[in-house]
Design a protein around this motif. Structure first.
Motif, short mmCIF file in Angstrom:
data_model
loop_
_atom_site.label_atom_id
_atom_site.label_comp_id
_atom_site.label_asym_id
_atom_site.label_seq_id
_atom_site.Cartn_x
_atom_site.Cartn_y
_atom_site.Cartn_z
N ASN A 147 -6.40 11.34 -3.74
CA ASN A 147 -6.66 9.95 -3.37
C ASN A 147 -5.48 9.33 -2.64
O ASN A 147 -5.66 8.54 -1.71
CB ASN A 147 -7.00 9.12 -4.62
N ALA A 148 -4.26 9.67 -3.06
CA ALA A 148 -3.08 9.15 -2.37
C ALA A 148 -3.02 9.67 -0.94
O ALA A 148 -2.70 8.92 -0.01
CB ALA A 148 -1.82 9.53 -3.13
N ALA A 149 -3.33 10.95 -0.76
CA ALA A 149 -3.33 11.51 0.60
C ALA A 149 -4.40 10.85 1.46
O ALA A 149 -4.17 10.56 2.65
CB ALA A 149 -3.55 13.02 0.53
N ASN A 150 -5.57 10.59 0.89
CA ASN A 150 -6.63 9.92 1.64
C ASN A 150 -6.21 8.50 2.04
O ASN A 150 -6.47 8.07 3.17
CB ASN A 150 -7.91 9.87 0.81
N LEU A 151 -5.59 7.77 1.13
CA LEU A 151 -5.10 6.43 1.47
C LEU A 151 -4.07 6.46 2.58
O LEU A 151 -4.08 5.61 3.48
CB LEU A 151 -4.50 5.75 0.23
N LEU A 152 -3.19 7.45 2.53
CA LEU A 152 -2.17 7.56 3.57
C LEU A 152 -2.79 7.86 4.93
O LEU A 152 -2.40 7.25 5.94
CB LEU A 152 -1.16 8.65 3.20
N VAL A 153 -3.77 8.74 4.97
CA VAL A 153 -4.41 9.07 6.24
C VAL A 153 -5.16 7.86 6.80
O VAL A 153 -5.10 7.56 7.99
CB VAL A 153 -5.35 10.29 6.08
N ILE A 154 -5.85 7.13 5.94
CA ILE A 154 -6.57 5.92 6.38
C ILE A 154 -5.58 4.87 6.87
O ILE A 154 -5.83 4.18 7.87
CB ILE A 154 -7.44 5.36 5.24
N MET A 155 -4.45 4.74 6.19
CA MET A 155 -3.48 3.72 6.58
C MET A 155 -2.88 4.02 7.96
O MET A 155 -2.68 3.10 8.76
CB MET A 155 -2.36 3.62 5.55
N LEU A 209 0.82 -1.20 0.00
CA LEU A 209 0.00 0.00 0.00
C LEU A 209 0.86 1.26 0.00
O LEU A 209 0.52 2.25 -0.65
CB LEU A 209 -0.94 -0.01 1.21
N LEU A 210 1.98 1.23 0.70
CA LEU A 210 2.90 2.38 0.67
C LEU A 210 3.47 2.61 -0.72
O LEU A 210 3.62 3.75 -1.15
CB LEU A 210 4.03 2.17 1.68
N ILE A 211 3.79 1.54 -1.42
CA ILE A 211 4.30 1.67 -2.80
C ILE A 211 3.22 2.21 -3.71
O ILE A 211 3.49 3.08 -4.56
CB ILE A 211 4.84 0.31 -3.29
N VAL A 212 1.99 1.76 -3.55
CA VAL A 212 0.88 2.28 -4.35
C VAL A 212 0.67 3.76 -4.07
O VAL A 212 0.46 4.56 -4.99
CB VAL A 212 -0.41 1.46 -4.08
N ILE A 213 0.73 4.15 -2.80
CA ILE A 213 0.58 5.57 -2.45
C ILE A 213 1.70 6.39 -3.07
O ILE A 213 1.46 7.48 -3.62
CB ILE A 213 0.54 5.74 -0.92
N GLY A 214 2.92 5.90 -3.02
CA GLY A 214 4.05 6.60 -3.64
C GLY A 214 3.87 6.75 -5.14
O GLY A 214 4.17 7.81 -5.72
N ALA A 215 3.38 5.70 -5.79
CA ALA A 215 3.15 5.77 -7.24
C ALA A 215 2.04 6.76 -7.57
O ALA A 215 2.15 7.52 -8.55
CB ALA A 215 2.80 4.39 -7.78
#
Length: 127
Positions: A39-47, A7-13
């Protein structure tokens, strides 16, 4: 707390693609870049909000559990989704107006900005 490396790699991409698209000259690509970045910022906050599958609030009958998810992160992401949709609608309206006036999606350089950039580079503005 452990984090999911995939998930971190997906967020980075997503962040990398979003930044690349935001720097493009076409308004439609800028809009897609802003949406990807949001969307990447939202994924990071949820993670970072806590482990998945756990309830955000257990209630007063249960003792506080170490693995409880943080409800603030979920509320912030819901708010961020609404703000991202509002920005997308605004940029779409700007793109439509720009296309109706100029029949192109490209953002042109402002003449004053070009002049200032020329002065910075040491060029003579009178030429």
């Amino acid at each position: 707390m452990t984090s999911n490396l995939t998930l971190l790699i997906v967020i980075g991409a997503l962040v990398a693609c979003g930044v690349y698209l935001i720097l493009e000259r076409a308004v439609s690509k800028m809009l897609l870049g802003m949406i990807l970045f949001g969307n990447a910022a939202n994924l990071l906050v949820i993670m970072v909000g806590g482990p998945s599958g756990r309830p955000p609030i257990l209630g007063s009958a249960h003792p506080v559990v170490e693995g409880m998810a943080d409800p603030l992160a979920q509320a912030m992401v819901l708010t961020a989704i609404v703000i991202t949709m509002g920005i997308a609608a605004f940029v779409l309206a700007l793109a439509y107006r720009s296309f109706a006036l100029t029949t192109t999606d490209q953002v042109e350089n402002d003449p004053e900005d070009t002049e200032v950039a020329g002065r910075r580079a040491g060029e003579d503005p009178e030429r």
